[in-house]
Design an enzyme around this catalytic site. Structure first.
Site, PDB file in Angstrom:
ATOM      1  N   GLU A 159       0.810  -1.233   0.000  1.00 52.32           N
ATOM      2  CA  GLU A 159       0.000   0.000   0.000  1.00 52.32           C
ATOM      3  C   GLU A 159       0.837   1.273   0.000  1.00 52.32           C
ATOM      4  O   GLU A 159       0.850   2.048   0.971  1.00 52.32           O
ATOM      5  CB  GLU A 159      -0.958   0.019   1.193  1.00 52.32           C
ATOM      6  CG  GLU A 159      -2.053  -1.002   1.074  1.00 52.32           C
ATOM      7  CD  GLU A 159      -3.085  -0.892   2.189  1.00 52.32           C
ATOM      8  OE1 GLU A 159      -2.800  -0.255   3.217  1.00 52.32           O
ATOM      9  OE2 GLU A 159      -4.171  -1.446   2.028  1.00 52.32           O
TER      10      GLU A 159
ATOM     11  N   GLU B 263      -6.823  -7.561  -0.554  1.00 54.55           N
ATOM     12  CA  GLU B 263      -7.332  -7.640   0.817  1.00 54.55           C
ATOM     13  C   GLU B 263      -8.814  -7.289   0.789  1.00 54.55           C
ATOM     14  O   GLU B 263      -9.182  -6.192   0.381  1.00 54.55           O
ATOM     15  CB  GLU B 263      -6.593  -6.647   1.728  1.00 54.55           C
ATOM     16  CG  GLU B 263      -5.098  -6.897   1.824  1.00 54.55           C
ATOM     17  CD  GLU B 263      -4.393  -5.895   2.729  1.00 54.55           C
ATOM     18  OE1 GLU B 263      -5.070  -5.179   3.498  1.00 54.55           O
ATOM     19  OE2 GLU B 263      -3.154  -5.823   2.658  1.00 54.55           O
TER      20      GLU B 263
HETATM   21  C1  GAL Z   1      -4.557  -2.586   4.947  1.00 52.83           C
HETATM   22  C2  GAL Z   1      -3.133  -3.097   5.093  1.00 52.83           C
HETATM   23  C3  GAL Z   1      -3.075  -4.347   5.944  1.00 52.83           C
HETATM   24  C4  GAL Z   1      -3.901  -4.184   7.175  1.00 52.83           C
HETATM   25  C5  GAL Z   1      -5.301  -3.826   6.790  1.00 52.83           C
HETATM   26  C6  GAL Z   1      -6.219  -3.679   7.973  1.00 52.83           C
HETATM   27  O1  GAL Z   1      -4.585  -1.237   4.650  1.00 52.83           O
HETATM   28  O2  GAL Z   1      -2.552  -3.371   3.851  1.00 52.83           O
HETATM   29  O3  GAL Z   1      -1.748  -4.631   6.265  1.00 52.83           O
HETATM   30  O4  GAL Z   1      -3.344  -3.181   7.957  1.00 52.83           O
HETATM   31  O5  GAL Z   1      -5.296  -2.627   6.101  1.00 52.83           O
HETATM   32  O6  GAL Z   1      -7.516  -3.341   7.557  1.00 52.83           O
END
Ligand code: GAL
Length: 637
Positions: A144, A315
């Site tokens: 990110e 994610e």
């Molecule tokens: C994303 C990040 C992850 C985790 C997640 C939590 O932004 O890539 O590592 O922190 O959020 O929601």
């Protein structure tokens, strides 16, 4: 295309004895991919040069032996503590001049050459070790970029890099003075060494100075990423991916994407609704357990463009997160709906974040597919259901769109720098158009600002574009479909000055913007037809035919041939009508949707998604959709 599911996993968080069982359960759930490694630098190299890859070897082997494909993350978003002893000046510095310290993550400045070299070193070691490993089927660079406001850094490294970048761009210092208009307020420079970063000035800095710093900062993200992709390419055939964020506009994702094979993004629908949406409280309440009906789709379409057709969700929100102001649980069914909406927009893979909720550290309140004790969280069954549905589904195609929106990161920086209204925000403007199109049941493609061929599209929208580039200007001239341009498009030249030919800087449009005003949010101007324009209003002259005006007789929509110019920001009612009319002129059939229901045409299927917390009758579909429900039908004909 056969779509797949995956999950993010942190073997370093769990006893090794548990890995095989975890892997088997992932496979049982129907998962194909597992992403690992992206935060594990302190375990790969606990002290400088002390390399410990043995545990990672065994993790890859265990996961691979279970039948999973590994996405290997490079760990460069979390440099270990010792890195600061080696490079004390590698921390990013905020606009107030304060270092952004160790103790969380992303504590580095993109411009720092010493840290870039450390990244090159660890990525080389990893790719030499795993580049040909048959279980490692994809790579993720860093994590990110830009998250936690990390694109801009006002560090000594950034200052040094910025001066070199400026000298490359302008050559003689007089060219820079002329381009920026530095005669104003006696801001002229004699050498590049005199130029500082545009923070901590008494009042606003020169917008041209700021815009160049934004361009420079964006270039550093692309350059930082390229250090890794060049090394990875030399050692692996596996596709290279980065996981972008939602509503993150500080760097040009098209530029980063050009060095990668697949774009992916991290989709947190409930977190984003609370954390980064312009919607009012009533809307947030109505969709608090489902997410905004258009935010996910917008990013799907954006990142499909960034990935040049190939994109994933790296994610996917699994339950309550830990970082939004309020963190409700999703309505049962949403984890399934979100995944299917992604597939309908062309996602190859959706990975849930994360496998098991961690009982320690910053994200201990963040759900996973499993609870901290290993019991199943509610989302696990939904992931298994999606896996089952995918196994039974025919190949999933993505749909061609009749409509496109040009999306330009530079315009976001320009309007951030000179908003001219507390409410003028590029993302918000584009998103309002996007939502209007979705409410009409239309598929949308998002295009980069240097698109050379607009011919696939019957309707192209170009709102809020700061400045024309030659490629887009030529594409627009050649385009035989309809174009809807404005507000504020072409109102600057590339130096962020007002173009000599005056906005919108299009000679054959028959519109000249002679004056602009921004409006208080509580002072919209009613249109003669239903709806209003708000926030932004331009005064225009010219020979174009006036299609719409305000009740006070102020023209807001003009037409010359195949081009429409919109001289204001329509409210939702006016937006729907104006876009509906434009679609009709362009020969596009619309399918107005009930509130909170969205449609997507993909291959021979039409999908319907109910984002409401209540059942809704969908006339188009001829049936009711339950809350968080989705359905698909065969396309007719
Ligand atoms: C994303 C990040 C992850 C985790 C997640 C939590 O932004 O890539 O590592 O922190 O959020 O929601």
């Amino acid at each position: 295309m056969k779509c797949t599911l995956g999950v993010c996993y942190y073997p370093e968080h769990w006893p090794e004895a548990q890995w095989a069982e975890d892997a088997a359960q992932m496979v049982d759930t129907g998962l194909t991919w597992v992403r690992i490694g992206e935060f594990a630098w302190s375990r790969m190299e606990p002290t400088p040069g002390d390399l410990r890859f043995d545990w990672l070897d065994r993790a890859v082997e265990t996961l691979g032996a279970a039948g999973l494909k590994v996405i290997m993350g490079t760990p460069t978003a979390t440099p270990p503590r010792w890195m600061l002893d080696k490079h004390p000046d590698m921390l990013a510095v905020d606009a107030q001049g304060r270092p952004r310290k160790f103790g969380s993550r992303r504590h580095y400045c993109f411009s720092h050459q010493g840290y870039r070299a450390e990244c090159a070193r660890i990525v080389t070691l990893m790719t030499e070790r795993y580049g040909a490993n048959p279980h490692v089927a994809a790579w993720q660079t860093d994590n990110e970029y830009g998250c936690h406001d990390t694109t801009l850094s006002y560090s000594p490294a950034a200052l040094q890099g910025f001066r070199i970048w400026l000298a490359d761009r302008y050559g003689q210092i007089d060219s820079l003075n002329a381009a920026w208009g530095n005669v104003f307020w006696s801001m002229e420079y004699h050498t590049y060494a005199e130029i500082d970063l545009p923070n901590l000035t008494v009042t606003e800095p020169n917008p041209s100075h700021v815009l160049d710093f934004r361009r420079y900062s964006s270039d550093q993200v692309a350059a930082f990423n390229r250090v890794q992709t060049e090394i990875l390419r030399a050692h692996t055939q596996a596709p290279l991916i980065h996981n972008y964020m939602g509503r993150t506009l500080e760097f040009d994702h098209f530029a980063v994407g050009a060095d990668l094979d697949i774009a992916s993004w991290d989709s947190y629908p409930l977190g984003f609704l609370e954390d980064r949406s312009d919607a009012d409280d009533a809307w947030k309440r109505a969709f608090m357990r489902q997410g905004d009906p258009d935010t996910q789709a917008f990013h799907h379409d954006l990142y499909r463009a960034v990935g040049r057709g190939r994109w994933w969700i790296m994610e996917q929100q699994p339950g309550p997160v830990n970082w939004a102001p309020y963190n409700p649980a999703p309505l049962p069914g949403m984890a399934r709906l979100w995944a299917w909406e992604a597939f309908a927009h062309g996602a190859e893979t959706v990975c849930y974040f994360r496998w098991r909720q961690a009982p320690f550290a910053q994200e201990q309140m963040h759900a996973g597919l499993l609870r901290p004790d290993g019991g199943a969280a509610p989302v696990l069954a939904e992931a298994a259901q999606v896996a089952q549905e995918l196994a039974e589904a025919p190949d999933i195609a993505t749909g061609p769109a009749d409509v496109a929106i040009v999306f330009d990161y530079q315009s976001a920086w320009a309007w951030d720098t000179q908003p001219q209204s507390a409410d003028f925000d590029y993302y918000r403007l584009i998103f309002d158009f996007y939502r209007g199109l979705r409410e009409l049941g239309l598929n949308v493609d998002i295009l980069p600002p240097d698109t050379a061929d607009l011919s696939p599209y019957k309707l192209v929208l170009i709102p809020g574009l700061m400045a024309w580039n030659d490629t887009l200007r030529a594409a627009l001239k050649a385009h035989e479909g309809l174009a809807l341009i404005g507000p504020r498009s072409g109102s600057k030249d590339q130096n962020m000055g007002i173009p000599t030919s005056m906005p919108p800087d299009l000679s054959d449009l028959g519109v000249t913007v002679t004056r602009v005003e921004s409006l208080r949010p509580d002072a919209p101007e009613l249109l003669e037809q239903c709806g209003a324009v708000h926030l932004w209003l331009e005064h225009c002259e010219g020979a174009a035919h006036v299609l719409e005006q305000t009740q006070s007789g102020h023209p807001v929509l003009m037409r010359t041939g195949r081009q429409l110019y919109l001289a204001a920001w329509p409210d939702p009612t006016a937006m729907r009508r104006i876009l509906g009319d434009a679609a009709a002129i362009a020969g596009i059939r619309t399918f107005p949707m009930p509130q909170g229901v969205r449609r997507r045409d993909a291959g021979d299927r039409i999908y319907y998604f109910n984002y409401n917390a209540t059942p809704v009758h969908v006339p188009d579909l001829g049936q009711d959709l339950p809350p968080a429900g989705l359905a698909w039908t065969k396309q007719k004909g």
